[in-house]
Design an enzyme around this catalytic site. Structure first.
Site, mmCIF file in Angstrom:
data_model
loop_
_atom_site.group_PDB
_atom_site.id
_atom_site.type_symbol
_atom_site.label_atom_id
_atom_site.label_comp_id
_atom_site.label_asym_id
_atom_site.label_seq_id
_atom_site.Cartn_x
_atom_site.Cartn_y
_atom_site.Cartn_z
ATOM 1 N N GLY A 11 0.790 -1.236 0.000
ATOM 2 C CA GLY A 11 0.000 0.000 0.000
ATOM 3 C C GLY A 11 0.818 1.280 0.000
ATOM 4 N N SER A 12 2.046 1.225 -0.540
ATOM 5 C CA SER A 12 2.822 2.480 -0.570
ATOM 6 C C SER A 12 2.207 3.474 -1.556
ATOM 7 C CB SER A 12 4.295 2.212 -0.898
ATOM 8 O OG SER A 12 4.452 1.789 -2.230
ATOM 9 N N ASN A 13 1.624 2.975 -2.644
ATOM 10 C CA ASN A 13 0.918 3.887 -3.567
ATOM 11 C C ASN A 13 -0.333 4.451 -2.909
ATOM 12 O OD1 ASN A 13 2.071 4.121 -6.465
ATOM 13 N ND2 ASN A 13 2.448 2.011 -5.835
ATOM 14 N N LYS A 64 -15.449 -16.107 -9.988
ATOM 15 C CA LYS A 64 -14.823 -14.774 -10.059
ATOM 16 C C LYS A 64 -15.898 -13.707 -10.191
ATOM 17 C CE LYS A 64 -10.418 -15.448 -12.405
ATOM 18 N NZ LYS A 64 -9.712 -15.219 -13.670
ATOM 19 N N MET A 89 -3.720 -7.205 -7.050
ATOM 20 C CA MET A 89 -3.128 -8.293 -7.814
ATOM 21 C C MET A 89 -4.142 -9.304 -8.361
ATOM 22 S SD MET A 89 -0.238 -7.379 -8.320
ATOM 23 C CE MET A 89 1.250 -6.562 -7.793
ATOM 24 N N ARG A 90 -5.326 -8.824 -8.686
ATOM 25 C CA ARG A 90 -6.327 -9.675 -9.332
ATOM 26 C C ARG A 90 -6.763 -9.005 -10.609
ATOM 27 N NH1 ARG A 90 -8.240 -13.751 -6.576
ATOM 28 N NH2 ARG A 90 -7.530 -13.682 -4.441
ATOM 29 N N ASN A 106 -5.128 2.412 -13.260
ATOM 30 C CA ASN A 106 -4.162 1.456 -12.712
ATOM 31 C C ASN A 106 -2.750 2.007 -12.834
ATOM 32 O OD1 ASN A 106 -3.208 -1.055 -11.659
ATOM 33 N ND2 ASN A 106 -2.717 -1.746 -13.726
ATOM 34 N N HIS A 108 1.189 0.689 -13.272
ATOM 35 C CA HIS A 108 1.955 -0.509 -13.611
ATOM 36 C C HIS A 108 3.452 -0.157 -13.646
ATOM 37 C CE1 HIS A 108 2.615 -4.514 -15.071
ATOM 38 N NE2 HIS A 108 3.495 -4.007 -15.901
HETATM 39 C C1 GAR Z 1 3.451 -1.258 -7.420
HETATM 40 O O1 GAR Z 1 4.787 -1.233 -7.868
HETATM 41 C C2 GAR Z 1 2.482 -1.369 -8.583
HETATM 42 O O2 GAR Z 1 2.943 -0.719 -9.733
HETATM 43 C C3 GAR Z 1 2.462 -2.863 -8.793
HETATM 44 O O3 GAR Z 1 2.433 -3.394 -7.498
HETATM 45 C C4 GAR Z 1 3.172 -2.530 -6.632
HETATM 46 C C5 GAR Z 1 2.339 -2.282 -5.393
HETATM 47 O O4 GAR Z 1 3.077 -1.615 -4.416
HETATM 48 N N1 GAR Z 1 1.328 -3.256 -9.579
HETATM 49 C C6 GAR Z 1 1.366 -4.206 -10.484
HETATM 50 O O5 GAR Z 1 2.347 -4.877 -10.731
HETATM 51 C C7 GAR Z 1 0.052 -4.423 -11.235
HETATM 52 N N2 GAR Z 1 0.254 -5.242 -12.383
HETATM 53 P P1 GAR Z 1 2.329 -0.916 -3.187
HETATM 54 O O6 GAR Z 1 1.374 -1.953 -2.588
HETATM 55 O O7 GAR Z 1 3.422 -0.562 -2.236
HETATM 56 O O8 GAR Z 1 1.599 0.276 -3.708
#
Ligand code: GAR
Length: 201
Positions: A11-13, A64, A89-90, A106, A108
């Site tokens: 959850g840093s984003n 799903k 991640m789903r 999203n 990426h």
């Molecule tokens: C992030 O780097 C995001 O870009 C990636 O998961 C990480 C989550 O980090 N997302 C993907 O790979 C989606 N395909 P966070 O939980 O610290 O935000």
């Protein structure tokens, strides 16, 4: 406008988004943080910020689609207008995407369309790219595919390790994603086919 953030892990984003809302840079209410993972640190971050959380486990649903339908019902009850996926991640079902058309964003960790999937940073590092980056895009029915909102390149140095690259990528994500969400909340993103036009404020 009200929005939800979906996160499966650290959850840093999410944290960067919470702070951008608190600073008034994102002019929308972050009403719900949803996770598919009870242990997600993202849920703790949301609780600490006083944001409502919702956690539903995929294993409690037969399909799903029934899982996604249940999430949609909760979001509609909350009056959610749009969704920001942040390390969720789903893969959303086409049913879900149709419920929020052009209203799911999203982040990426690669320059799409290269290195789609769950391991964008590791895959690009292992491949030996000299330049990678971050993509913020709208979500459509195909994985890591929808129209691109913002992209920023990140150089891979000679001494780079997977850890140092991950750190660099995250730093860019934490700046770029809140910016894209702010543009969306301000009604400044116009989708024309595969292109996203950024309108002046
Ligand atoms: C992030 O780097 C995001 O870009 C990636 O998961 C990480 C989550 O980090 N997302 C993907 O790979 C989606 N395909 P966070 O939980 O610290 O935000």
């Amino acid at each position: 406008m009200k929005f939800a953030v979906f996160a499966s892990g650290q959850g840093s984003n999410l944290q960067a988004i919470i702070e951008a809302v608190q600073r008034g840079e994102i002019k929308a209410e972050l009403a719900v943080v949803f996770s598919d993972n009870r242990k997600a640190h993202a849920l703790k971050r949301a609780q600490e910020a006083g944001i409502k959380t919702l956690c539903l486990c995929r294993k409690d649903y037969a399909t799903k689609q029934s899982y996604d339908r249940s999430i949609v019902i909760h979001l509609k009850e909350e009056g959610i207008d749009f969704i920001a996926l942040a390390g969720y991640m789903r893969i959303l079902t086409p049913f879900f995407v149709k419920e929020f058309p052009k209203r799911i964003l999203n982040v990426h960790p690669s320059l799409l369309p290269s290195f789609k999937g769950a391991e964008g940073i590791k895959d690009s590092f292992t491949y030996g790219v000299k330049v990678t980056g971050v993509t913020i895009h709208f979500v459509d029915e195909k994985m890591d595919h929808g129209p691109i909102i913002l992209q920023e390149a990140v150089k891979v140095s000679e001494e780079e390790t997977l850890e140092s690259l991950t750190e660099k990528i995250h730093k860019v994500e934490h700046r770029l994603y809140p910016k894209a969400i702010a543009l969306f909340a301000d009604g400044r993103l116009k989708i024309k086919g595969r292109k996203v036009e950024i309108l002046n404020g």
